[in-house]
Design an enzyme around this catalytic site. Structure first.
Site, PDB file in Angstrom:
ATOM      1  N   HIS A  44      -3.405  -1.450   3.094  1.00 20.14           N
ATOM      2  CA  HIS A  44      -2.548  -0.057   4.560  1.00 20.14           C
ATOM      3  C   HIS A  44      -2.243   0.436   4.058  1.00 20.14           C
ATOM      4  O   HIS A  44      -0.982   0.501   2.777  1.00 20.14           O
ATOM      5  CB  HIS A  44      -1.721  -1.236   5.728  1.00 20.14           C
ATOM      6  CG  HIS A  44      -2.376  -2.341   6.360  1.00 20.14           C
ATOM      7  ND1 HIS A  44      -2.707  -3.903   6.069  1.00 20.14           N
ATOM      8  CD2 HIS A  44      -2.758  -2.247   7.121  1.00 20.14           C
ATOM      9  CE1 HIS A  44      -2.184  -4.164   6.681  1.00 20.14           C
ATOM     10  NE2 HIS A  44      -2.970  -3.792   7.867  1.00 20.14           N
ATOM     11  N   ASP A  89       1.818  -0.264   2.492  1.00 24.05           N
ATOM     12  CA  ASP A  89       1.138  -1.343   1.639  1.00 24.05           C
ATOM     13  C   ASP A  89       1.579  -1.250   0.592  1.00 24.05           C
ATOM     14  O   ASP A  89       2.184  -1.645  -0.399  1.00 24.05           O
ATOM     15  CB  ASP A  89       0.447  -2.563   0.980  1.00 24.05           C
ATOM     16  CG  ASP A  89      -0.187  -2.818   2.599  1.00 24.05           C
ATOM     17  OD1 ASP A  89       0.393  -2.852   3.875  1.00 24.05           O
ATOM     18  OD2 ASP A  89      -1.690  -3.681   2.809  1.00 24.05           O
TER      19      ASP A  89
HETATM   20  C1  XUL Z   1      -3.821  -8.263  11.603  1.00 24.65           C
HETATM   21  C2  XUL Z   1      -4.538  -8.090  11.469  1.00 24.65           C
HETATM   22  C3  XUL Z   1      -4.598  -6.884  10.182  1.00 24.65           C
HETATM   23  C4  XUL Z   1      -6.012  -6.166  10.310  1.00 24.65           C
HETATM   24  C5  XUL Z   1      -5.668  -4.811   9.621  1.00 24.65           C
HETATM   25  O1  XUL Z   1      -3.500  -9.440  12.845  1.00 24.65           O
HETATM   26  O2  XUL Z   1      -5.344  -9.288  11.028  1.00 24.65           O
HETATM   27  O3  XUL Z   1      -3.913  -7.637   8.542  1.00 24.65           O
HETATM   28  O4  XUL Z   1      -6.640  -6.778   9.226  1.00 24.65           O
HETATM   29  O5  XUL Z   1      -4.779  -4.004  10.200  1.00 24.65           O
END
Ligand code: XUL
Ligand code: CO
Length: 426
Positions: free
Chosen positions: A99, A102
């Protein structure tokens, strides 16, 4: 322009040990990246990826307890990136996911961070399976990002996603993912459902236009999840999200990133979600983890359920395997697993489960018993009456006449579930 993994000469890959100096590159019992199965290597089949958020960012708080993972790399984004790539190199897998926040938290330039990530990709040959934007954490997203009652929040979310897909594009990401955890609602007393869905549809159309404008070749993926943090989600599961995408004419532009623990939270099996996406030509990728069926939330445990992954991979292989997607280990260690070595145990277990499941799934495909049972079960749809019905050669009256003239009195046949379960497991 940041260089990327695809241009790396394998002979030049360097190990820069720093955080995990006492850990040798992992040798597996089942995962052998170069082993050929059904014409492709294990690495090419599984496309395993390590995510940046759980292991490198999550400090282990829960509802009642304080953060307790004080990892040596958590002080700066640069150290996190170093640790992430060193860890993946030790594991010997090929992909990562992240992300925006992150690796580039508030106040840090995502562009600068993208350059740094690009350098590590070049050094290691590791590639980006997908990038994404975190549209849930910041207080401005309290009432949703694209579905927020305030258009200014929609606009800030659009700017954030633009920057995240730009970074993903620069790093030659294979996909861009949307998981929009707060784009749902808590109560209809303050929520205009139609208005919020129109906003969400508009946001996705803007993203599609932008993707084509910049020439991003990866797939756009949506990751359905039924609840948590919100009570009702607009992307509850694959079926709900398919209906939503069709309403806004977007069904050809998005595929699904299916997460095992999200499937079970929606009251489905992982295989159901995979089969549904495949049947609608919308299968993209997997977030590979296990949930705890006794707990009502997303526990994100490392994948250990062999029969669930065998069945899932069996379905995927039958449809030609992953294209742009792969198996992203969206999983974290339990709160009491405080040592660095626990991070390895978790990832190794997950990788071994996927490898063993792939071997089982490939053996099932080769044996062909399950497919031939299925084929036989539907065989009458492939000729005579079945074909005439499907190809609109008969209307209701003609079908009723056919039943009378042919004195149809079909007899039930065993579904042989127990025999088939034995084939899957034994
Ligand atoms: C949330 C989840 C996230 C997504 C990416 O439950 O799985 O981490 O994978 O945003
Ligand atoms: Co996920």
């Amino acid at each position: 322009m940041a260089p990327t993994g695809q241009q790396v000469d394998e002979g030049k890959i360097q190990m820069n040990d720093h955080f995990f100096q006492n850990i040798e590159p992992i040798q597996y019992r089942y995962y052998n990246p170069k082993q050929k199965i059904l014409g492709k290597t294990m690495e090419e089949h599984l496309r395993i990826s390590v995510c940046a958020w759980h292991t490198f960012c999550w400090e282990g708080p829960d509802m009642f307890g304080q953060p307790l993972f004080h990892r040596p790399w958590m002080k700066s984004p640069e150290e996190k990136i170093k640790a992430l790539f060193e860890f993946i190199q030790k594991l010997g897998v090929k992909y990562f996911t992240f992300h925006d926040v992150d690796l580039a938290p508030a106040g840090v330039s995502l562009e600068k961070i993208t350059d740094l990530i690009g350098e590590e990709m070049k050094r290691t040959g590791i590639e980006l399976l997908w990038g994404t934007a975190n549209l849930t954490g910041h207080p401005r997203y309290m009432a949703g990002a694209m579905t927020n009652p305030d258009p200014a929040v929609f606009a800030v979310a659009a700017a954030q996603v633009k920057a995240a897909i730009d970074a993903t594009h620069r790093l030659k990401g294979h996909n861009y993912v949307l998981w929009n955890g707060r784009d749902g609602y808590e109560t209809l007393l303050n929520t205009d459902l139609r208005q919020e869905m129109d906003q969400y549809g508009r946001f996705l159309s803007l993203l599609v236009d932008y993707k084509h404008k910049i020439g991003f070749k990866g797939a756009l993926l949506i990751e359905p999840k039924p609840r948590e943090p919100m009570k009702h989600q607009y992307d509850f599961d694959c079926a709900t999200t398919s209906a939503f995408l069709r309403k806004y004419g977007l069904e050809k532009e998005f595929q699904f990133n299916i997460e095992s623990n999200h499937a079970t939270l929606a009251g489905h099996t992982f295989s159901h979600e995979i089969a549904y996406a495949l049947a609608n030509d919308a299968f993209g990728s997997l977030d590979a983890n296990d949930g705890d069926l006794l707990l009502g939330w997303d526990t994100d445990q490392f994948p250990m359920d062999l029969s669930q992954y065998t069945h899932g991979l069996y379905l995927i292989l039958q449809h030609g395997g992953f294209k742009t997607g792969g198996c992203n280990l969206d999983a974290k260690v339990r709160r009491q697993s405080i040592d660095l070595q626990d991070l390895f145990y978790g990832h190794i277990n997950g990788i071994e489960t996927l490898a063993k499941a792939l071997l089982h799934a490939a053996a099932l495909i080769e044996k062909n018993d399950l497919q031939s049972f299925m084929k036989k079960r539907y065989e009458h749809w492939h000729s005579g009456l079945g074909q005439d019905i499907l190809h609109k050669k008969m209307n209701f009256e003609q079908i009723a006449n056919y039943v009378q003239t042919h004195r149809l009195d079909p007899k039930p046949h065993s579904g042989r579930q127990e025999m088939l379960e034995g084939m899957l497991n034994l």
